[in-house]
Motif scaffolding. Sequence first.
Motif, mmCIF file in Angstrom:
data_model
loop_
_atom_site.group_PDB
_atom_site.id
_atom_site.type_symbol
_atom_site.label_atom_id
_atom_site.label_comp_id
_atom_site.label_asym_id
_atom_site.label_seq_id
_atom_site.Cartn_x
_atom_site.Cartn_y
_atom_site.Cartn_z
ATOM 1 N N UNK A 193 19.585 -17.827 33.775
ATOM 2 C CA UNK A 193 20.705 -18.679 33.361
ATOM 3 C C UNK A 193 20.710 -20.017 34.092
ATOM 4 N N UNK A 194 20.358 -20.019 35.364
ATOM 5 C CA UNK A 194 20.321 -21.274 36.118
ATOM 6 C C UNK A 194 19.243 -22.205 35.577
ATOM 7 N N UNK A 195 18.090 -21.639 35.251
ATOM 8 C CA UNK A 195 17.013 -22.466 34.703
ATOM 9 C C UNK A 195 17.392 -23.035 33.347
ATOM 10 N N UNK A 196 18.028 -22.217 32.501
ATOM 11 C CA UNK A 196 18.447 -22.725 31.197
ATOM 12 C C UNK A 196 19.476 -23.845 31.361
ATOM 13 N N UNK A 197 20.377 -23.691 32.315
ATOM 14 C CA UNK A 197 21.353 -24.747 32.589
ATOM 15 C C UNK A 197 20.667 -26.003 33.101
ATOM 16 N N UNK A 198 19.685 -25.823 33.978
ATOM 17 C CA UNK A 198 18.945 -26.978 34.517
ATOM 18 C C UNK A 198 18.190 -27.720 33.421
ATOM 19 N N UNK A 199 17.771 -26.992 32.384
ATOM 20 C CA UNK A 199 17.045 -27.610 31.275
ATOM 21 C C UNK A 199 17.982 -28.263 30.256
ATOM 22 N N UNK A 200 19.294 -28.134 30.488
ATOM 23 C CA UNK A 200 20.259 -28.799 29.624
ATOM 24 C C UNK A 200 20.743 -27.980 28.449
ATOM 25 N N UNK A 201 20.423 -26.693 28.419
ATOM 26 C CA UNK A 201 20.880 -25.843 27.322
ATOM 27 C C UNK A 201 22.374 -25.576 27.469
ATOM 28 N N UNK A 202 23.102 -25.705 26.368
ATOM 29 C CA UNK A 202 24.561 -25.643 26.397
ATOM 30 C C UNK A 202 25.127 -24.264 26.061
ATOM 31 N N UNK A 203 24.408 -23.494 25.260
ATOM 32 C CA UNK A 203 24.984 -22.257 24.715
ATOM 33 C C UNK A 203 24.215 -20.998 25.095
ATOM 34 N N UNK A 204 23.106 -21.146 25.807
ATOM 35 C CA UNK A 204 22.233 -20.011 26.058
ATOM 36 C C UNK A 204 22.598 -19.320 27.357
ATOM 37 N N UNK A 205 22.887 -18.015 27.263
ATOM 38 C CA UNK A 205 23.241 -17.243 28.451
ATOM 39 C C UNK A 205 22.758 -15.810 28.280
ATOM 40 N N UNK A 206 22.156 -15.280 29.342
ATOM 41 C CA UNK A 206 21.719 -13.887 29.391
ATOM 42 C C UNK A 206 22.762 -13.102 30.169
ATOM 43 N N UNK A 207 23.451 -12.171 29.479
ATOM 44 C CA UNK A 207 24.539 -11.417 30.108
ATOM 45 C C UNK A 207 24.259 -9.926 30.233
ATOM 46 N N UNK A 208 23.268 -9.433 29.492
ATOM 47 C CA UNK A 208 23.029 -7.997 29.504
ATOM 48 C C UNK A 208 21.570 -7.689 29.241
#
Length: 259
Positions: A123-138
Amino acid sequence: MEELRNKIESILSHYTGRWGIVIMNQTTGEKMELNPDMAFPAASMIKVPIMVEIMRQAAAGLLSLDQKLVIDSAAKVDGAGILKELRPGLTMTVRELVTLMIILSDNTATNILIDLVGMEAVNQTMSNLGLQSTVLRRRMMDFAEARSGKENMTSAADLAHLFAGIASGSLGLPPAYSAIMLDILKRQQIRDKLPFYWPEELVIAHKTGTLPGAEHDGGILYLPGGPYVVCVLAAGLKENYLGLQMVASIGKCLYDHIS
């Protein structure tokens, strides 16, 4: 791309549900979008962000793609994949598990890799890449967590950004790791959506996803005129077979239009 938009909207008029679509010519930057930022249950599309994080950690020396992991009985889960059918105690490299996670959408391989790199890191890497809606929760097949609201999410815009970055080598990774990801994506075995009507020799590096009421497909389509990034996410479907038909029809429409 206005003509292409009109053709796709005509196809969509025959279906119920919701969809997010991004089609981008990587050479010119020309783009066609429908609800690009709409968030969807990610299904197995979340395996692309997991793969990216594995490559990031490998490039940083935090893990090796050649290190071996044991597939024990406790790790096996139902759903897509082959590892659940094989003997417990089998050892596989990280690279082999990533390959199975992508080309056969293996859920057991995916969960082992999630445990290896950690959800927070993905999730941190996806946020660092600027992704707005992508999250791994399970983890995969944990439907109790999904029912409690911990669903994995993404959008067509986020996935298009990832695929474009993999294709162009612009995700901040050494070129060798982008090349590994492209090679794996090109070996995708599930071809019942975007490429369903395409000539067999047409190359697409892609990943699919399926949940009850949802059908997704996205990746990089290689054509003589240059690569296209294509992402189609669909949810709220009355029946999954309708989603398969819809995504396959969009794939045919795109191919016919570009050809």
